[in-house]
Design a protein around this motif. Structure first.
Motif, mmCIF file in Angstrom:
data_model
loop_
_atom_site.group_PDB
_atom_site.id
_atom_site.type_symbol
_atom_site.label_atom_id
_atom_site.label_comp_id
_atom_site.label_asym_id
_atom_site.label_seq_id
_atom_site.Cartn_x
_atom_site.Cartn_y
_atom_site.Cartn_z
ATOM 1 N N GLY A 20 -8.587 -3.096 15.684
ATOM 2 C CA GLY A 20 -9.373 -2.740 15.646
ATOM 3 C C GLY A 20 -11.428 -3.705 15.273
ATOM 4 O O GLY A 20 -12.322 -3.855 15.713
ATOM 5 N N GLU A 21 -10.659 -4.336 14.268
ATOM 6 C CA GLU A 21 -11.570 -5.458 13.783
ATOM 7 C C GLU A 21 -11.407 -6.647 15.174
ATOM 8 O O GLU A 21 -10.747 -6.929 15.664
ATOM 9 C CB GLU A 21 -10.890 -6.419 12.979
ATOM 10 C CG GLU A 21 -12.184 -5.551 12.022
ATOM 11 C CD GLU A 21 -11.647 -6.491 9.999
ATOM 12 O OE1 GLU A 21 -12.115 -5.927 9.528
ATOM 13 O OE2 GLU A 21 -11.170 -7.874 10.639
ATOM 14 N N ASN A 22 -12.620 -7.282 15.067
ATOM 15 C CA ASN A 22 -13.306 -8.360 16.290
ATOM 16 C C ASN A 22 -12.764 -9.438 15.562
ATOM 17 O O ASN A 22 -12.821 -9.476 14.080
ATOM 18 C CB ASN A 22 -13.852 -8.086 16.601
ATOM 19 C CG ASN A 22 -15.160 -7.269 17.198
ATOM 20 O OD1 ASN A 22 -14.424 -6.500 18.271
ATOM 21 N ND2 ASN A 22 -16.449 -6.856 17.084
ATOM 22 N N LEU A 23 -12.574 -10.753 15.958
ATOM 23 C CA LEU A 23 -11.435 -12.029 15.152
ATOM 24 C C LEU A 23 -11.701 -13.233 15.956
ATOM 25 O O LEU A 23 -11.816 -13.190 17.304
ATOM 26 C CB LEU A 23 -10.458 -11.040 14.740
ATOM 27 C CG LEU A 23 -9.438 -11.498 15.614
ATOM 28 C CD1 LEU A 23 -8.534 -12.266 15.224
ATOM 29 C CD2 LEU A 23 -7.780 -10.020 15.261
ATOM 30 N N VAL A 24 -11.678 -14.124 15.302
ATOM 31 C CA VAL A 24 -12.280 -15.656 16.062
ATOM 32 C C VAL A 24 -10.873 -16.308 15.410
ATOM 33 O O VAL A 24 -11.048 -15.770 14.011
ATOM 34 C CB VAL A 24 -13.768 -16.180 15.787
ATOM 35 C CG1 VAL A 24 -13.610 -17.089 15.762
ATOM 36 C CG2 VAL A 24 -14.354 -15.247 16.483
ATOM 37 N N LEU A 25 -10.769 -17.538 16.224
ATOM 38 C CA LEU A 25 -9.606 -18.241 15.797
ATOM 39 C C LEU A 25 -9.933 -19.097 16.103
ATOM 40 O O LEU A 25 -10.568 -19.401 16.851
ATOM 41 C CB LEU A 25 -8.258 -18.123 16.243
ATOM 42 C CG LEU A 25 -7.118 -17.057 16.690
ATOM 43 C CD1 LEU A 25 -5.802 -15.834 16.986
ATOM 44 C CD2 LEU A 25 -6.939 -16.002 14.898
ATOM 45 N N ASN A 26 -9.952 -20.017 15.507
ATOM 46 C CA ASN A 26 -10.430 -21.869 15.624
ATOM 47 C C ASN A 26 -9.728 -22.775 15.460
ATOM 48 O O ASN A 26 -8.224 -22.845 15.363
ATOM 49 C CB ASN A 26 -11.362 -22.672 14.091
ATOM 50 C CG ASN A 26 -12.588 -20.671 14.037
ATOM 51 O OD1 ASN A 26 -13.449 -20.636 14.401
ATOM 52 N ND2 ASN A 26 -12.367 -20.275 12.672
ATOM 53 N N CYS A 27 -9.772 -23.351 16.219
ATOM 54 C CA CYS A 27 -9.010 -24.995 17.034
ATOM 55 C C CYS A 27 -9.964 -25.849 16.762
ATOM 56 O O CYS A 27 -10.767 -25.800 17.325
ATOM 57 C CB CYS A 27 -8.499 -24.139 18.113
ATOM 58 S SG CYS A 27 -7.520 -26.570 19.061
ATOM 59 N N SER A 28 -9.562 -27.704 16.614
ATOM 60 C CA SER A 28 -10.567 -28.351 16.290
ATOM 61 C C SER A 28 -9.860 -29.294 16.807
ATOM 62 O O SER A 28 -8.505 -29.665 16.394
ATOM 63 C CB SER A 28 -11.326 -28.405 14.886
ATOM 64 O OG SER A 28 -10.170 -28.767 14.182
#
Lengths: 115, 115
Positions: A16-24
Motif C-alpha cells: 500500500g505504500e507509495n515509493l520512489v526509486l532513484n537513478c542517476s
C-alpha cells in the motif's frame, strides 16, 4: 564513459505504500532512458521508456520522470502490491557515436513488498 | 508479436568446456544485442549487431567468446573455453529503428553455471 547508479540497492516496504526509486547517470548525452523490471530467473520486461526530450511517462501505477540536465530519473510506484516485488533496472541509451543504441544499466534496486 | 526466443534456458558445464547459446530476435528487428548479467549486477553489453554486421564488440573477451548473426536474423554466442567467472545470465535483445523510440525487447536469458 557513461555510469549509471541506482539508489537504494534494496527496499522493503509494506503493501500500500507509495515509493520512489532513484537513478542517476554521469553523461547527459542520452537518446532515452528506460526502466525495466526483472523477476528472479527471468529476463527483463520494459516498463517505461522516456525520450530525451520528454519529462515523464506514466503507465498505470507507475510514473517515471527524467531530468536530463541533472542526470537523474525517478520511478514512482503508487499503492505498492506484493506482485511488484522484483528487481528494477534503469538503463540509458547512448546518443550517437560507435556505441549508438547501447544500453548502460545501473545495478538495480531489489524491491520487496510484504503483505 | 512473438518475443525474443533464447535457448537453452539453463546450462551447467565444467570449466574449460565449450558452450553455445542461440537467439531468435523479433521479426524485422535489425539490431541484436548480447548482454552478460553477473549475479547482483546490471547487464553489460558484449556485442551489438546491425543486420549481420558487428557494430560494437569492445566488451567481448575475444580470446574465448565469439558471436555471429547468420543472414541478419538468428544469432549464436559461443564460449570456448569457459572459465568460472563466465557464470552469468546471457541475455539477448533486439530493437527496431521505428518511431516508437528504439525500445528494446529482451529474451528470457540463458543461465550459465560453470563448475
Amino acid at each position: 564513459k557513461q555510469e549509471v547508479t541506482q539508489i537504494p540497492a534494496a527496499l522493503s516496504v509494506p503493501e500500500g505504500e507509495n515509493l520512489v526509486l532513484n537513478c542517476s547517470f554521469t553523461d547527459s548525452a542520452i537518446y532515452n532512458l528506460q526502466w525495466f523490471r526483472q523477476d528472479p530467473g527471468k529476463g527483463l520486461t520494459s516498463l517505461l521508456l522516456i525520450q530525451s526530450s520528454q519529462r515523464e511517462q506514466t503507465s498505470g501505477r507507475l510514473n517515471a520522470s527524467l531530468d536530463k540536465s541533472s542526470g537523474r530519473s525517478t520511478l514512482y510506484i503508487a499503492a505498492s502490491q506484493p506482485g511488484d516485488s522484483a528487481t528494477y533496472l534503469c538503463a540509458v541509451r547512448v546518443a550517437g557515436g560507435t556505441s549508438y543504441g547501447k544500453l548502460t544499466f545501473g545495478q538495480g534496486t531489489i524491491l520487496t513488498v510484504h503483505p | 508479436e512473438a518475443g525474443v526466443a533464447q535457448s537453452p534456458r539453463y546450462k551447467i558445464i565444467e570449466k574449460r568446456q565449450s558452450v553455445a547459446f542461440w537467439c531468435n530476435p523479433i521479426s524485422g528487428h535489425a539490431t541484436l544485442y548480447w548482454y552478460q548479467q553477473i549475479l547482483g549486477q546490471g547487464p553489460k553489453l558484449l556485442i551489438q549487431f546491425q543486420n549481420n554486421g558487428v557494430v560494437d564488440d569492445s566488451q567481448l573477451p575475444k580470446d574465448r567468446f565469439s558471436a555471429e548473426r547468420l543472414k541478419g536474423v538468428d544469432s549464436t554466442l559461443k564460449i570456448q573455453p569457459a572459465k568460472l567467472e563466465d557464470s552469468a545470465v546471457y541475455l539477448c535483445a533486439s530493437s527496431s529503428q521505428g518511431a516508437a523510440g528504439y525500445g528494446y525487447t529482451f529474451g528470457s536469458g540463458t543461465r550459465l553455471t560453470v563448475v
